[in-house]
Design an enzyme around this catalytic site. Structure first.
Site, mmCIF file in Angstrom:
data_model
loop_
_atom_site.group_PDB
_atom_site.id
_atom_site.type_symbol
_atom_site.label_atom_id
_atom_site.label_comp_id
_atom_site.label_asym_id
_atom_site.label_seq_id
_atom_site.Cartn_x
_atom_site.Cartn_y
_atom_site.Cartn_z
ATOM 1 N N CYS A 131 0.865 -1.171 0.000
ATOM 2 C CA CYS A 131 0.000 0.000 0.000
ATOM 3 C C CYS A 131 0.903 1.222 0.000
ATOM 4 C CB CYS A 131 -0.918 0.015 1.221
ATOM 5 S SG CYS A 131 -2.272 1.205 1.029
ATOM 6 N N LYS B 119 -12.192 -5.230 2.127
ATOM 7 C CA LYS B 119 -11.703 -4.317 3.156
ATOM 8 C C LYS B 119 -12.650 -3.129 3.241
ATOM 9 C CE LYS B 119 -7.784 -1.432 4.422
ATOM 10 N NZ LYS B 119 -6.373 -1.124 4.176
ATOM 11 N N ARG C 142 -3.385 3.815 12.405
ATOM 12 C CA ARG C 142 -2.928 5.016 11.694
ATOM 13 C C ARG C 142 -1.932 5.799 12.528
ATOM 14 N NH1 ARG C 142 -8.568 6.227 8.486
ATOM 15 N NH2 ARG C 142 -8.486 4.273 7.321
ATOM 16 N N GLU D 152 -16.262 -8.515 -4.851
ATOM 17 C CA GLU D 152 -14.832 -8.240 -4.677
ATOM 18 C C GLU D 152 -14.031 -9.536 -4.596
ATOM 19 O OE1 GLU D 152 -12.987 -5.670 -4.841
ATOM 20 O OE2 GLU D 152 -14.145 -3.888 -4.396
ATOM 21 N N LYS E 207 -11.690 -7.803 6.321
ATOM 22 C CA LYS E 207 -11.142 -6.877 7.305
ATOM 23 C C LYS E 207 -12.107 -5.732 7.511
ATOM 24 C CE LYS E 207 -7.231 -3.856 7.704
ATOM 25 N NZ LYS E 207 -6.317 -3.069 6.956
HETATM 26 C C1 PBG Z 1 -2.994 0.218 4.747
HETATM 27 C C2 PBG Z 1 -3.554 -0.587 5.850
HETATM 28 C C3 PBG Z 1 -4.368 -0.199 6.921
HETATM 29 C C4 PBG Z 1 -4.522 -1.318 7.729
HETATM 30 C C5 PBG Z 1 -3.837 -2.361 7.108
HETATM 31 N N1 PBG Z 1 -3.267 -1.891 5.953
HETATM 32 C C6 PBG Z 1 -4.913 1.124 7.285
HETATM 33 C C7 PBG Z 1 -5.966 1.742 6.489
HETATM 34 O O1 PBG Z 1 -6.453 1.209 5.493
HETATM 35 O O2 PBG Z 1 -6.299 2.880 6.832
HETATM 36 C C8 PBG Z 1 -5.270 -1.378 9.035
HETATM 37 C C9 PBG Z 1 -4.753 -2.383 10.005
HETATM 38 C C10 PBG Z 1 -5.244 -2.230 11.400
HETATM 39 O O3 PBG Z 1 -6.063 -1.351 11.739
HETATM 40 O O4 PBG Z 1 -4.798 -3.021 12.227
HETATM 41 N N2 PBG Z 1 -3.896 0.706 3.837
#
Ligand code: PBG
Length: 324
Positions: A117, A192, A202, A230, A245
């Site tokens: 990401c 997600k 974050r 998806e 997730k």
């Molecule tokens: C990156 C990502 C995120 C999480 C995993 N990969 C944050 C988001 O999408 O804002 C969240 C993981 C967690 O809250 O434990 N995009």
């Protein structure tokens, strides 16, 4: 009375024998935050017990995991410098790439998964490159594919795109194959949701968007059938594993995805789920061990073949002691 269900609940041995769901530490994946620097192990404020490691300290985290029987890690990187295009994500000597080399050298038997990401690497905190304030899908997919290749070259066994751009799984598969990385697997964050439960992450990954939110690319929590769409898309594009997730508030989604998925299904028990349990436990309001064991069991019962959790080391210990 002919039928008395309580007969099968009478003793611990009886309950253990007739159990429908069993956990194993081989299903656990532990997320690790890697930050730039040397000799650094620092606490994450919003996630008591979780740490950020510099690449040279990463093997210490792996050693602790190996000792309790957790073999799978998921890496997140915090670079020193961020820019508009998140270029730190795909550097040969990027922070995750460094950690992979250190980790692989010391623990070749472990499985290294990398989060793919851009949000931790962009100055604006969004998961891709922007065009007029909106994440631009197709150019972002190109950069994600480069990121996945770079991570795989550094040793990732599995790449896990978490950005929610359209078409990224197919693009990553094509790019990996072109680079000769045909054995690198893709674990897609296929389903997600745009969730407030990512709040503590974050802070941990320093990846909060500087403006707006992620609702134009992550899924709307109101939608269930869309999860099946998806999943089907990502499987068709070559995902080897799909993931749902967050975890606990989305058990219905997990179950629905499991029913249609021809590939293994993961569940990510996210940062907010961890921090809620931790905070209540620290106040003495919940029994951490029992709550974590119950939550993990429920995720497995709903369909998780793989469980990504910040409680993985403790959970592995409790599984080994037969507490769950
Ligand atoms: C990156 C990502 C995120 C999480 C995993 N990969 C944050 C988001 O999408 O804002 C969240 C993981 C967690 O809250 O434990 N995009």
């Amino acid at each position: 009375m002919l039928i008395r269900p309580r007969r099968l609940r009478r003793t611990a041995a009886m309950r253990a024998m007739v159990r429908e769901t069993r956990l194993s530490s081989s299903m656990l994946v532990y997320p690790v935050f890697i930050r730039e620097g040397r000799n650094i192990v620092e606490e994450v404020g919003a996630m008591p017990g979780q740490k950020r490691y510099s690449p040279d300290e990463f093997p210490k985290a792996l050693e602790r995991l190996a000792n309790v029987g957790v073999n799978n890690v998921l890496l997140f990187g915090l670079p020193e410098h961020k820019d508009e295009e998140g270029s730190g994500a795909r550097l040969e000597n990027g922070v995750v790439q460094q950690a992979l080399r250190e980790g692989k050298k010391r623990f070749p038997q472990m499985l290294f998964i990398t989060d793919v990401c851009l949000c931790e690497y962009t100055s604006h905190g969004h998961c891709g490159v922007l065009k007029e304030g909106v994440v631009d899908n197709d150019p972002t997919v190109e950069l994600l594919a480069q990121t996945a290749v770079s991570q795989a070259l550094a040793g990732a066994d599995v790449v896990a795109p978490s950005d929610m751009m359209d078409g990224r799984v197919g693009a990553i598969r094509t790019a990996l194959d072109k680079a000769g990385l045909t054995d690198t697997a893709i674990l897609s964050y296929a389903v997600k949701y745009a969730s407030a439960f990512y709040g503590p992450f974050r802070e941990a990954a320093d990846s909060a968007p500087a403006f707006g939110d992620r609702r134009s690319y992550q899924m709307d929590p109101c939608n269930a059938r869309e999860a099946l769409r998806e999943t089907a898309l990502d499987v068709a594009e070559g995902a080897d594993i799909v993931m749902v997730k967050p975890g606990l508030p989305y058990l219905d989604i997990l179950k629905a995805v499991k029913e249609v998925s021809p590939v293994p299904v993961g569940a990510y028990c996210v940062s907010g789920e961890y921090s809620m349990i931790k905070a209540a436990a620290m106040k003495g309001w919940l029994d951490e061990e029992r709550v974590v064991c119950e939550a993990a069991t429920c995720l497995a019962r709903a369909g998780a073949d793989i469980l990504i959790t910040y409680h993985a080391p403790e959970l592995a210990g409790w599984i080994r002691e037969g507490r769950v």
